[in-house]
Each structure stands twice: as structure tokens, then as C-alpha cells.
Scaffold this active site. Structure first.
Site, PDB file in Angstrom:
ATOM      1  N   LYS A  12     -27.423  56.001 -12.381  1.00  0.00           N
ATOM      2  CA  LYS A  12     -28.375  57.260 -12.352  1.00  0.00           C
ATOM      3  C   LYS A  12     -29.806  56.785 -13.002  1.00  0.00           C
ATOM      4  O   LYS A  12     -29.731  55.666 -13.671  1.00  0.00           O
ATOM      5  CB  LYS A  12     -27.969  58.509 -13.014  1.00  0.00           C
ATOM      6  N   ARG A  42     -15.250  64.157  -7.545  1.00  0.00           N
ATOM      7  CA  ARG A  42     -14.301  64.410  -6.495  1.00  0.00           C
ATOM      8  C   ARG A  42     -13.254  63.451  -6.386  1.00  0.00           C
ATOM      9  O   ARG A  42     -12.102  63.736  -6.162  1.00  0.00           O
ATOM     10  CB  ARG A  42     -15.144  64.318  -5.046  1.00  0.00           C
TER      11      ARG A  42
HETATM   12  N1  BES Z   1     -22.137  65.012 -12.506  1.00  0.00           N
HETATM   13  C1  BES Z   1     -22.994  64.916 -11.170  1.00  0.00           C
HETATM   14  C2  BES Z   1     -23.740  66.077 -10.846  1.00  0.00           C
HETATM   15  C3  BES Z   1     -24.273  66.645 -11.550  1.00  0.00           C
HETATM   16  C4  BES Z   1     -25.769  66.476 -11.637  1.00  0.00           C
HETATM   17  C5  BES Z   1     -23.873  67.915 -12.509  1.00  0.00           C
HETATM   18  C6  BES Z   1     -26.538  67.238 -12.412  1.00  0.00           C
HETATM   19  C7  BES Z   1     -24.792  68.580 -13.132  1.00  0.00           C
HETATM   20  C8  BES Z   1     -26.184  68.274 -13.453  1.00  0.00           C
HETATM   21  C9  BES Z   1     -21.960  64.266 -10.213  1.00  0.00           C
HETATM   22  O1  BES Z   1     -21.147  63.417 -10.375  1.00  0.00           O
HETATM   23  C10 BES Z   1     -23.048  63.585  -8.985  1.00  0.00           C
HETATM   24  O2  BES Z   1     -23.570  62.554  -9.830  1.00  0.00           O
HETATM   25  N2  BES Z   1     -23.105  63.885  -7.854  1.00  0.00           N
HETATM   26  C11 BES Z   1     -23.858  63.124  -7.076  1.00  0.00           C
HETATM   27  C12 BES Z   1     -23.188  63.357  -5.684  1.00  0.00           C
HETATM   28  C13 BES Z   1     -23.886  62.409  -4.681  1.00  0.00           C
HETATM   29  C14 BES Z   1     -23.977  60.860  -5.103  1.00  0.00           C
HETATM   30  C15 BES Z   1     -23.309  62.699  -3.218  1.00  0.00           C
HETATM   31  C16 BES Z   1     -25.299  64.361  -6.833  1.00  0.00           C
HETATM   32  O3  BES Z   1     -25.190  65.554  -6.783  1.00  0.00           O
HETATM   33  O4  BES Z   1     -26.093  63.477  -6.802  1.00  0.00           O
HETATM   34 ZN    ZN Z   2     -21.632  61.569 -10.793  1.00  0.00          ZN
END
Ligand code: BES
Ligand code: ZN
Ligand code: ZN
Length: 476
Positions: free
Chosen positions: A256, A330
Site C-alpha cells: 500500500k 477474501r
Molecule cells: N483492507 C483493505 C480494504 C480497505 C481499504 C478497507 C480502506 C477500509 C479502508 C483490503 O484488504 C484491500 O486492500 N482491498 C483492495 C482490493 C483490491 C486490491 C482488489 C482495495 O480495496 O483496494
Molecule cells: Zn488489503
């Protein structure tokens, strides 16, 4: 935070008491008084308060109730929150809101009023050398039958929300999977709750491949937390709850950004909501048998971290190609949902900070609701109306399923384009629910708030706790 008592009139020790007023009551005041109040910004609307020093010792706070025919649990919760926010320095309060819930019985109004009075006072000061959060005492002025049991239920619910907020606000470095599981076990002391914690060895033996894949880059071993609630007498239904328990989400090798990582200690909010719900079930005397599953790991970048392109086998035997290690929620939910489905419950509900896409679609004040069962989603929508934790249903379009096709495994963990991210995540999870009635709550950023507003306090919101308790308390 706060201790409540019930009394017939405002106790002498209370230094502040509310004076609830509808807009009609304000309108009926003598013209001069009305102008005075209106100049001070008080017209009796929901959210408005005005402090008046009555006799030198006691402060009276006028609290707007809105129009009499629009009073609801929602408006009462807001009126109560506005009152308690106006009483900063006072530590002994009296509230007559229950006696002014005009269209409602005091017992009916009580949960919302207690939530409104207690939740804005929540503070996370575990790491403050100076603890500012003062303990308040609030006397609820009301009479009538059933108030005492209603108050003990309502207190259990606000305690559960506070617990979920505490977990959400705790740093990722201190709330490791082991600490989460140990704290859960200690909290779940009620005899109707049974807690089981699987350590890494057991997780390997049980073939929870998704949890292990995400955990590969971590120094902290994973845990699988299971809590069972057995009601007194025959259970009216059997429900499974599953909560995402990523104790910190760095994204893994699909790292991230600084900004994106900043809030990622919140990534166990679904797991915390599930735990908090379980802790409240004995107090609300739910008739449903509930089993909760919380897969726990952080998502880190250690030398053995899973690489984009790696393939793992989930608990139910399906293989998954991991093309983005940041879509890790997931993967751990795949195992936990598979486990939940093995027990053949009547319904499975998962709750997770799963995608940023749910917040892109709905903003921060809604969680996305998805699911294979209209009946179950309907129940959740009804519960959400009662608790004012807003959910909005998003579809699981079958024509998007092929976006998860992988050339090397049964599935890949991301879609083939940028669109409908919350639905794609839902379609992925559906593969692990064995066709059982299932609903999925994607919290997105509703798990966190930037500002003190209504019942929320900056930080973790505890979203979903009241919703799930409401659902399971009143399941027919
Ligand atoms: N934990 C994150 C989602 C999230 C982001 C929750 C900000 C609350 C606030 C999750 O694990 C994630 O990073 N999801 C990605 C999925 C993508 C790579 C398909 C996302 O949402 O960018
Ligand atoms: Zn994530
Ligand atoms: Zn995550």
C-alpha cells in the site's frame, strides 16, 4: 465511560438535567421567550441544545426533540447524543428523555437513549499518560414496567460497541493475532459461550490455506478464533458469523501507499464486531445458536511473503491464484466461510473491511450489503433501520463471475478490470459458502470516522455491532 441508574425524579446530586422540547412546545412559548431562544439558536430541532443555569447549582439543558410526530428511535438517539455532548464538565447527569419519548413507551425508547447518552462518551486512552476520559453517572428519569431488564440489555450493547472500538483503535503492533485471541477468550467468560483457538499447527492440519498464504510474510503466527453461543432451551435457528481479522494490512508485496497504510490497524474491525456481538448475546438472551469464526493474521512483507502469481488451496479444496496480495481479506475469509459452511447453519453472515470500492460507491456512512439470500439481506436491512447503521445492497451479477477466471487455478483473487470492486469481492467469497443462505457486509471505511459526530468518536466506530445484535436478538 458511564454508569446508568433509574430513578423516579432527577437526583439532587445531578448538576445538569435535560429539558426535552418538541418544536411544537417551543412554538407555543410566549413570543418574547421564543425570540430569546431562537436568537440563541434553539428552536427545538433534533441536535439543538441550549444550556441555562437554573438556580446557580444546577444547569438545565434544553434538548430539541424535533416535531412530535417525527420522534423515532433514530431522532431520540441523536437528541440524547447532543445532550450528553453539551455536558462536558459535569459528571453527574439526569436525563428525562425517556419520559418525553411521546409516541413511544419508555422501554421502547430506552436502547436508543442509552446508546445516544453513552457512545459519544467513549474514549480510547490506553496510551495516554493522562487519562482524560471521565467516568460519568447518568440517572434515567422514568417509571413503568420492564425498565430494569431493558437497561441491562442496553448496557451490554453499548459495552459491546466500546469493546469493538477498543480493538479497532489498538495499534496493529500490539493487537497481534495471539493477543486478539487471548483477549477474546478472557472476555467470553459467560457460561453460554465456548471459545476455541487454533494455533498455527492446527491451522496447517486443518488445511486453512488462505490464512497460511496471507501469514507467510509475517513474524506473528496466525490464529483461528471460534466462539459458540448456545441459548437456553431449544435454539430457534443456527447462524454463523464470520469476521475479517487482519490485525494490520500493509498490502503485502502489493504494498500500500503511505496514506493507504495509515489506517490499516482497523482491518480487524469485522472480527472485532463479531466478537463484540457474541459477548452481548447472553445478555440480550438471543434464542439463536450462533457460531463465530475470526481468522487472524497480519498481512506483511517478510522474506517468505506470498508473491503475486502464487497459488494456494483453500479449506474447501478450491485453488486460488493470488495476483494482488493486498486483496488478502477474501483469502482468509475463504477458509473461515468454508469452515462455517461445513456445520450447515441456516445462515452465514460475514463482516469485513474488505474493499475501498464499497466506500467509492457509497461513501463512509454506509456499509455495502451483498448476498445470495434476499430473505437474509432483508432481515439485515430491517435490523439496520432499527440501529441506524446504514447498509445499502449491491448486486452479485452472475455475468461478472468470469472476471475471476484464472488460467492456472480455479479462481484468481482480483477481477480482470477496475470496475465493481465490491461486487467482485462478493462474487469471490460466494465460492466458499456452499450455496447456503449468505450475506456479506463490506464495511469499507464505515469502520472509521474522522470526527466526533452523533454517537461516533474519532477513530473506530464499532459499525455493525448493534446491527448484528439487533438481528440475533429479534430473529424469528
Ligand atoms: N483492507 C483493505 C480494504 C480497505 C481499504 C478497507 C480502506 C477500509 C479502508 C483490503 O484488504 C484491500 O486492500 N482491498 C483492495 C482490493 C483490491 C486490491 C482488489 C482495495 O480495496 O483496494
Ligand atoms: Zn488489503
Ligand atoms: Zn485488508
Amino acid at each position: 465511560m458511564v454508569t446508568f441508574s433509574l430513578s423516579k425524579s432527577a437526583p439532587k446530586s445531578a448538576t445538569v438535567v435535560d429539558v426535552p422540547m418538541t418544536t411544537e412546545e417551543v412554538a407555543a412559548l410566549p413570543a418574547a421567550r421564543k425570540t430569546q431562544l431562537s436568537n440563541a439558536g434553539f428552536e427545538g430541532k433534533v441536535g439543538q441544545t441550549l444550556a441555562i443555569v437554573a438556580d446557580g447549582t444546577r444547569t438545565e439543558v434544553l434538548v430539541g426533540l424535533g416535531a412530535e410526530n417525527k420522534i423515532s428511535t433514530k431522532s431520540l438517539r441523536s437528541s440524547a447524543a447532543a445532550f450528553v455532548r453539551s455536558t462536558k464538565k459535569h459528571s453527574v447527569l439526569a436525563s428525562t428523555l425517556l419520559s418525553h419519548a411521546l409516541p413511544m413507551e419508555p422501554t421502547e425508547a430506552l436502547p436508543a437513549v442509552v446508546q445516544g447518552l453513552a457512545l459519544p462518551l467513549y474514549r480510547f486512552d490506553a496510551y495516554k499518560t493522562e487519562k482524560k476520559g471521565k467516568q460519568k453517572r447518568i440517572a434515567l428519569v422514568a417509571s413503568g414496567p420492564g425498565l430494569r431488564p431493558a437497561l441491562s440489555k442496553a448496557s451490554a450493547i453499548v459495552d459491546a460497541v466500546a469493546m469493538a472500538r477498543d480493538f479497532g483503535n489498538e495499534p496493529g503492533g500490539s493487537l497481534t493475532p495471539d493477543v486478539f485471541a487471548k483477549r477474546a477468550k478472557k472476555l467470553a467468560a459467560d457460561p453460554s459461550l465456548t471459545t476455541t483457538v487454533w494455533t498455527e499447527k492446527r491451522i496447517e492440519r486443518e488445511k486453512l490455506g488462505g490464512i497460511l498464504a496471507v501469514n507467510q510474510g509475517s513474524e506473528h503466527p496466525p490464529r483461528l478464533l471460534k466462539i459458540e453461543y448456545k441459548p437456553k432451551g431449544k435454539a430457534s435457528a443456527k447462524v454463523a458469523l464470520v469476521g475479517k481479522g487482519i490485525t494490520f494490512d500493509s498490502g503485502g508485496l502489493s504494498l500500500k501507499s503511505n496514506a493507504g497504510m495509515m489506517t490499516m490497524k482497523i482491518d480487524m474491525a469485522g472480527g472485532a464486531a463479531v466478537l463484540a456481538t457474541m459477548l452481548a448475546l447472553p445478555a440480550v438472551k438471543s434464542k439463536v445458536a450462533v457460531t463465530a469464526y475470526v481468522p487472524l493474521t497480519d498481512n506483511m512483507t517478510g522474506g517468505n511473503a506470498q508473491r503475486p502469481g502464487d497459488v494456494f488451496t483453500a479449506r474447501n479444496g478450491k485453488t486460488v491464484e493470488v495476483l494482488n496480495t493486498d486483496a488478502e481479506g477474501r483469502l482468509v475469509l475463504a477458509d473461515a466461510l468454508s469452515l462455517a459452511a461445513e456445520a450447515k447453519p441456516d445462515a452465514i453472515i460475514d463482516i469485513a473491511t474488505l474493499t475501498g470500492a464499497s466506500t467509492m460507491a457509497l461513501g463512509k456512512s454506509y456499509a455495502a450489503l451483498l448476498g445470495s439470500s434476499n430473505e437474509l439481506c432483508g432481515r439485515l436491512i430491517e435490523a439496520s433501520k432499527a440501529t441506524s447503521e446504514k447498509v445499502w445492497r449491491l448486486p452479485l451479477p452472475s455475468e461478472y463471475r468470469k472476471k475471476l477466471d484464472s488460467p492456472v487455478a480455479d479462481l484468481k483473487n482480483i477481477g480482470s478490470d477496475r470496475f465493481a470492486g465490491a461486487s467482485i469481492a462478493g462474487l469471490f467469497l460466494e465460492n466458499f459458502t456452499d450455496g447456503l443462505p449468505w450475506a456479506h457486509i463490506d464495511l469499507g471505511m464505515s469502520a472509521l470516522t474522522e470526527s466526533d459526530k452523533g454517537t461516533d468518536v474519532k477513530g473506530a466506530t464499532g459499525f455493525g455491532v448493534r446491527l448484528l445484535i439487533e438481528l440475533l436478538e429479534n430473529w424469528e
